[in-house]
Design an enzyme around this catalytic site. Structure first.
Site, PDB file in Angstrom:
ATOM      1  N   ARG A   1      26.123  -2.555  12.709  1.00  0.00           N
ATOM      2  CA  ARG A   1      27.071  -1.311  13.187  1.00  0.00           C
ATOM      3  C   ARG A   1      27.812  -1.716  14.967  1.00  0.00           C
ATOM      4  O   ARG A   1      26.996  -2.138  15.590  1.00  0.00           O
ATOM      5  CB  ARG A   1      25.724  -0.101  13.415  1.00  0.00           C
ATOM      6  CG  ARG A   1      25.394   0.148  12.125  1.00  0.00           C
ATOM      7  CD  ARG A   1      24.065   0.880  12.217  1.00  0.00           C
ATOM      8  NE  ARG A   1      23.181   1.063  11.623  1.00  0.00           N
ATOM      9  CZ  ARG A   1      22.071   2.350  10.879  1.00  0.00           C
ATOM     10  NH1 ARG A   1      21.621   2.768  11.703  1.00  0.00           N
ATOM     11  NH2 ARG A   1      21.573   2.040  10.050  1.00  0.00           N
TER      12      ARG A   1
ATOM     13  N   ASP B   1      11.715   5.546  13.922  1.00  0.00           N
ATOM     14  CA  ASP B   1      12.788   7.290  13.912  1.00  0.00           C
ATOM     15  C   ASP B   1      11.498   8.019  13.894  1.00  0.00           C
ATOM     16  O   ASP B   1      12.478   9.665  14.219  1.00  0.00           O
ATOM     17  CB  ASP B   1      13.025   6.995  12.320  1.00  0.00           C
ATOM     18  CG  ASP B   1      14.241   6.212  12.404  1.00  0.00           C
ATOM     19  OD1 ASP B   1      14.907   6.184  13.401  1.00  0.00           O
ATOM     20  OD2 ASP B   1      14.468   5.633  11.168  1.00  0.00           O
TER      21      ASP B   1
ATOM     22  N   TYR C   1      25.862   6.202  14.066  1.00  0.00           N
ATOM     23  CA  TYR C   1      26.186   7.131  13.281  1.00  0.00           C
ATOM     24  C   TYR C   1      27.346   7.790  13.272  1.00  0.00           C
ATOM     25  O   TYR C   1      27.589   7.962  15.244  1.00  0.00           O
ATOM     26  CB  TYR C   1      24.910   8.239  13.400  1.00  0.00           C
ATOM     27  CG  TYR C   1      24.003   7.368  12.747  1.00  0.00           C
ATOM     28  CD1 TYR C   1      23.274   6.508  11.582  1.00  0.00           C
ATOM     29  CD2 TYR C   1      22.719   8.804  12.040  1.00  0.00           C
ATOM     30  CE1 TYR C   1      22.364   6.043  11.144  1.00  0.00           C
ATOM     31  CE2 TYR C   1      22.027   8.455  11.510  1.00  0.00           C
ATOM     32  CZ  TYR C   1      21.403   6.914  10.637  1.00  0.00           C
ATOM     33  OH  TYR C   1      20.404   6.591   9.736  1.00  0.00           O
TER      34      TYR C   1
END
EC number: 3.2.1.18
Length: 469
Positions: free
Chosen positions: A371, A151, A406
């Site tokens: 996800r 990240d 996201y």
């Protein structure tokens, strides 16, 4: 008529014509002078006072050509006064969401130079929408794309393109950032850009293309912000920032910013226990955010921001159909408005919801544990009634066999109301797809509609076997 009378008549006619020509020349001269001076003045519609044009931001330089006989006059049309956005219109009444945009970045990367990104979002100025993402300092078909699952690196930058335009080599790098937020106050863009060491990061505040302010880490544990748009009301922009543990107590603050300058900072108050990655929207006269509790709750925190007095309150979305991932199944999940539900609260994913009277619209992954897939629906009483579970108007955005990521909200002001839109990050590559060494994403975008709509699924769509390793 004798000769003398003819002479007198001709003279009178000539004098009359000469007088008319003289008066016309005076009229042309007066008009020329008037227009010359009026190009530096504008009529103010508010109080009919004359205001100079120079201080006004000119968006377009329009020239009108006026022809008077043989004289050409150039008259500058004074531009419309650019004002701060106030978002005072009501929220649009919707029946669901309709497809709006898809950038197909991963598919295009198979044969073109497209940036490796993650943490995308969308935000609009008064005239156009843009997509943002945090780039990894490399294109996908590049050995630097190896191990881009991480990240936070010093090479990450905030990218900005017109919505629907993939992040190609000509994309503008707005700032250095591994966490960000952006919003337009009606006059210019504000970008909040976080970068640096985990224990001592810096947030830079860039307004109208200039660095105006900055703030350093206050808890020395990964200063981070929304990863979606901030909100500006009457020139005051609000951004939610957190510094501290991702799985325990952290220090969240709400910053109030005017033209890039921090004018006030308020600590988080209310009953929310952990707040990260907020998805915020204008709820005049304030701002409302739906966030991620990465510690105790799979129900989403709500942060209410009062722009006028800088006060903050927080709680949780009442809907018993909760929005985070991982979560319990819908039969056993719960939420009672004030506190985290202590159901699979560790970890989570950025998401969104928004109130609609006593009801709530929300989006979430279809999978309860990963996800994968994406769905939206409305929960009757989901904003005001504890543990409400009556779901209507469900739509599948991404089928359960495909990856998501996201998601977040952005708002678009129409002629009579404010529409809510959302984007979904479609992650590809590592960790799940180990044939390749990179991690990147594309996006799909939907907006609220008052009309009818059909069904479908809009996954990323790239064949991983055709992709560069």
């Amino acid at each position: 008529m004798n000769p003398n009378q003819k002479i007198i008549t001709i003279g009178s006619v000539s004098l009359t014509i000469a007088t008319i020509c003289f008066l016309m020349q005076i009229a042309i001269l007066v008009t020329t002078v008037t227009l010359h001076f009026k190009q530096y003045e504008c009529d103010s519609p508010a109080n009919n006072q004359v205001m100079p044009c120079e201080p006004i931001i000119i968006e377009r330089n329009i020239t009108e050509i006026v022809y008077l006989t043989n004289t050409t006059i150039e008259k500058e049309i004074c531009p419309k006064l650019v004002e701060y956005r106030n978002w005072s219109k009501p929220q649009c009444k919707i029946t669901g969401f309709a497809p709006f945009s898809k950038d197909n970045s991963i598919r295009l990367s198979a044969g073109g130079d497209i940036w490796v990104t993650r943490e995308p979002y969308v935000s609009c100025d008064p005239g156009k929408c843009y997509q943002f993402a945090l780039g990894q300092g490399t294109t996908l078909d590049n050995k630097h794309s190896n191990d881009t699952i991480h990240d936070r690196t010093p090479h990450r930058t905030l990218l900005m393109n017109e919505l629907g335009v993939p992040f190609h080599l000509g994309t503008r790098q707005v700032c250095i950032a591994w966490s960000s937020s952006s919003c337009h106050d009606g006059k210019a863009w504000l970008h909040v850009c976080v970068t640096g060491y985990d224990k001592n990061a810096t947030a830079s505040f860039i307004y109208d293309g200039r660095l105006v302010d900055s703030i350093g880490s206050w808890s020395q544990n990964i200063l981070r912000t929304q990863e979606s748009e901030c909100v500006c009301i009457n020139g005051t922009c609000t951004v939610v920032m957190t510094d501290g543990s991702a799985s325990g107590r952290a220090d969240t603050k709400i910053l109030f910013i005017e033209e890039g300058k921090i004018v006030h900072t308020s600590p988080l108050s209310g009953s929310a226990q952990h707040v990260e990655e907020c998805s915020c929207y204008p709820r005049y006269p304030g701002v409302r955010c739906i966030c991620r509790d990465n510690w105790k709750g799979s129900n989403r925190p709500v942060v209410d921001i009062n722009v006028k007095d800088y006060s903050i309150d927080s709680s949780y979305v009442c809907s018993g159909l909760v929005g985070d991932t991982p979560r319990n199944n819908d039969r056993s999940s719960s939420s009672y408005c004030r506190n985290p539900n202590n159901e699979k609260g560790t970890h989570g994913v950025k998401g969104w919801a928004f109130d609609d009277g006593n009801d709530v619209w929300m989006g979430r992954t279809i999978s309860e544990d990963s996800r994968s897939g994406y769905e939206t629906f409305k929960v009757i009483g989901g904003w005001s009634t504890p543990n409400s579970k009556l779901q209507i108007n469900r739509q599948v955005i991404v089928d359960s066999d495909n990856r998501s990521g996201y998601s977040g909200i952005f708002s678009v002001e129409g002629k009579s109301c404010i529409n809510r839109c959302f984007y979904v990050e479609l992650i590809r590559g590592r960790e799940q797809e180990t044939r390749v060494w990179w991690t990147s994403n594309s996006i799909v975008v939907f907006c609220g509609t008052s009309g009818t709509y059909g069904t479908g699924s809009w996954p990323d769509g790239a064949d991983i076997n055709l992709m560069p390793i």
